[in-house]
Write a protein that holds these residues in place. Structure first.
Motif, PDB file in Angstrom:
ATOM      1  N   ARG A   1       0.858   7.798  -9.463  1.00 40.13           N
ATOM      2  CA  ARG A   1       0.371   7.387 -10.796  1.00 40.13           C
ATOM      3  C   ARG A   1       0.620   5.903 -11.038  1.00 40.13           C
ATOM      4  O   ARG A   1      -0.239   5.191 -11.576  1.00 40.13           O
ATOM      5  N   ALA A   2       1.794   5.421 -10.657  1.00 37.75           N
ATOM      6  CA  ALA A   2       2.126   4.005 -10.846  1.00 37.75           C
ATOM      7  C   ALA A   2       1.230   3.115  -9.996  1.00 37.75           C
ATOM      8  O   ALA A   2       0.752   2.068 -10.455  1.00 37.75           O
ATOM      9  N   TRP A   3       0.984   3.524  -8.753  1.00 36.06           N
ATOM     10  CA  TRP A   3       0.105   2.739  -7.870  1.00 36.06           C
ATOM     11  C   TRP A   3      -1.310   2.703  -8.443  1.00 36.06           C
ATOM     12  O   TRP A   3      -1.944   1.658  -8.461  1.00 36.06           O
ATOM     13  N   ARG A   4      -1.782   3.831  -8.904  1.00 39.57           N
ATOM     14  CA  ARG A   4      -3.123   3.872  -9.500  1.00 39.57           C
ATOM     15  C   ARG A   4      -3.197   3.000 -10.749  1.00 39.57           C
ATOM     16  O   ARG A   4      -4.163   2.265 -10.934  1.00 39.57           O
ATOM     17  N   ALA A   5      -2.186   3.070 -11.599  1.00 47.25           N
ATOM     18  CA  ALA A   5      -2.166   2.258 -12.825  1.00 47.25           C
ATOM     19  C   ALA A   5      -2.158   0.762 -12.509  1.00 47.25           C
ATOM     20  O   ALA A   5      -2.740  -0.039 -13.234  1.00 47.25           O
TER      21      ALA A   5
ATOM     22  N   GLU B   1      -2.809  20.110  -4.887  1.00 52.24           N
ATOM     23  CA  GLU B   1      -3.601  19.820  -6.085  1.00 52.24           C
ATOM     24  C   GLU B   1      -3.193  18.535  -6.787  1.00 52.24           C
ATOM     25  O   GLU B   1      -4.044  17.736  -7.161  1.00 52.24           O
ATOM     26  N   ALA B   2      -1.905  18.326  -6.999  1.00 56.77           N
ATOM     27  CA  ALA B   2      -1.437  17.161  -7.749  1.00 56.77           C
ATOM     28  C   ALA B   2      -1.603  15.852  -6.985  1.00 56.77           C
ATOM     29  O   ALA B   2      -1.442  14.779  -7.558  1.00 56.77           O
ATOM     30  N   LEU B   3      -1.930  15.947  -5.695  1.00 58.43           N
ATOM     31  CA  LEU B   3      -2.012  14.756  -4.846  1.00 58.43           C
ATOM     32  C   LEU B   3      -3.398  14.575  -4.225  1.00 58.43           C
ATOM     33  O   LEU B   3      -3.539  13.985  -3.162  1.00 58.43           O
TER      34      LEU B   3
ATOM     35  N   GLU C   1       7.920  16.117  -4.327  1.00 57.89           N
ATOM     36  CA  GLU C   1       6.528  16.106  -4.800  1.00 57.89           C
ATOM     37  C   GLU C   1       6.405  15.433  -6.162  1.00 57.89           C
ATOM     38  O   GLU C   1       5.469  14.652  -6.390  1.00 57.89           O
ATOM     39  N   ASP C   2       7.344  15.719  -7.067  1.00 59.85           N
ATOM     40  CA  ASP C   2       7.316  15.073  -8.385  1.00 59.85           C
ATOM     41  C   ASP C   2       7.453  13.562  -8.249  1.00 59.85           C
ATOM     42  O   ASP C   2       6.771  12.800  -8.947  1.00 59.85           O
ATOM     43  N   ASN C   3       8.329  13.109  -7.360  1.00 65.04           N
ATOM     44  CA  ASN C   3       8.494  11.669  -7.148  1.00 65.04           C
ATOM     45  C   ASN C   3       7.250  11.048  -6.528  1.00 65.04           C
ATOM     46  O   ASN C   3       6.862   9.929  -6.896  1.00 65.04           O
ATOM     47  N   ILE C   4       6.621  11.759  -5.618  1.00 67.21           N
ATOM     48  CA  ILE C   4       5.386  11.245  -5.017  1.00 67.21           C
ATOM     49  C   ILE C   4       4.296  11.123  -6.087  1.00 67.21           C
ATOM     50  O   ILE C   4       3.581  10.118  -6.140  1.00 67.21           O
ATOM     51  N   VAL C   5       4.187  12.117  -6.942  1.00 70.26           N
ATOM     52  CA  VAL C   5       3.203  12.052  -8.036  1.00 70.26           C
ATOM     53  C   VAL C   5       3.497  10.852  -8.936  1.00 70.26           C
ATOM     54  O   VAL C   5       2.577  10.122  -9.335  1.00 70.26           O
ATOM     55  N   ARG C   6       4.762  10.620  -9.275  1.00 74.54           N
ATOM     56  CA  ARG C   6       5.125   9.466 -10.108  1.00 74.54           C
ATOM     57  C   ARG C   6       4.726   8.156  -9.437  1.00 74.54           C
ATOM     58  O   ARG C   6       4.184   7.249 -10.084  1.00 74.54           O
ATOM     59  N   LEU C   7       5.005   8.046  -8.151  1.00 75.97           N
ATOM     60  CA  LEU C   7       4.632   6.838  -7.416  1.00 75.97           C
ATOM     61  C   LEU C   7       3.113   6.674  -7.370  1.00 75.97           C
ATOM     62  O   LEU C   7       2.587   5.575  -7.597  1.00 75.97           O
TER      63      LEU C   7
ATOM     64  N   CYS D   1       0.865  -1.187   0.000  1.00 73.35           N
ATOM     65  CA  CYS D   1       0.000   0.000   0.000  1.00 73.35           C
ATOM     66  C   CYS D   1       0.899   1.233   0.000  1.00 73.35           C
ATOM     67  O   CYS D   1       1.848   1.310   0.781  1.00 73.35           O
ATOM     68  N   LEU D   2       0.601   2.185  -0.872  1.00 76.94           N
ATOM     69  CA  LEU D   2       1.304   3.465  -0.873  1.00 76.94           C
ATOM     70  C   LEU D   2       0.646   4.365   0.158  1.00 76.94           C
ATOM     71  O   LEU D   2      -0.560   4.618   0.090  1.00 76.94           O
ATOM     72  N   VAL D   3       1.424   4.828   1.131  1.00 78.01           N
ATOM     73  CA  VAL D   3       0.922   5.703   2.184  1.00 78.01           C
ATOM     74  C   VAL D   3       1.574   7.077   1.989  1.00 78.01           C
ATOM     75  O   VAL D   3       2.794   7.217   2.127  1.00 78.01           O
TER      76      VAL D   3
END
Length: 185
Positions: free
Chosen positions: A37-41, A71-73, A29-35, A5-7
């Protein structure tokens, strides 16, 4: 073994204000957004943790813009949101029960601040028996004065918090490694 689980801890608007202080890892923040997106995918579980302060003067008091997610999260409707009012995301939140009911036994923790909410939550996760990973370049800390009165840079605070975790509580990895492990899962 199930997908971790991504927390995502305390990625609120108040953390992005100059009042929060001098910090490290500007790419976090950019790395968190990348993670995220990957978790959602991957259709993997995601938990968003939000700090709600008990102090009316806090940036994180109910009704303040600082309490809102960046916003991005923003969480999606089906993603779990935990509201806490102490640094540890497990205290008085039912997070452990939510994870156990879903058979989650591994966590990937990101967010802020490394030496406070991230560290305390990762310590509890490790103590509760979760296989825990803290993503070093998807967390950040703020500069602060230590107990002896010495000014410590955000990088020093961050590194010490990760050192506190890496032996007994969590594995410390970077975004690229975690993304590769998720893809291989």
């Amino acid at each position: 073994m199930n997908t971790p689980c991504l927390v995502i801890i305390d990625m609120q608007k108040g953390m992005a204000t100059p009042a929060a202080g001098s910090r490290n890892n500007p790419q976090a923040e950019d790395n968190i957004v990348r993670l995220l997106r990957a978790w959602r995918a991957a259709g993997a579980p995601v938990v968003h943790v939000r700090h709600i302060s008990r102090s009316p003067a806090s940036l994180f008091a109910p009704g303040q813009s600082g309490v809102e997610f960046q916003e991005a999260l923003q969480p999606l409707a089906h993603e779990h949101v935990v509201e806490k009012n102490v640094p540890d995301a497990f205290i008085n939140t039912a997070l452990e029960r939510w994870l156990r009911v879903r058979g989650v036994n591994a966590l990937v923790i990101v967010g802020v601040s490394t030496n406070n909410s991230v560290e305390s939550s990762a310590r509890t996760a490790g103590n509760l028996g979760f296989r825990t990973i803290v993503v070093a370049d998807a967390t950040y800390a703020y500069a602060m004065r230590d107990y002896a009165g010495v000014e410590r840079s955000a990088d020093e605070v961050h590194a010490m918090a990760l050192a506190n975790l890496m032996s007994d509580y969590a594995a410390i990895k970077d975004t690229e490694t975690v993304l590769a492990e998720l893809a291989a899962h």
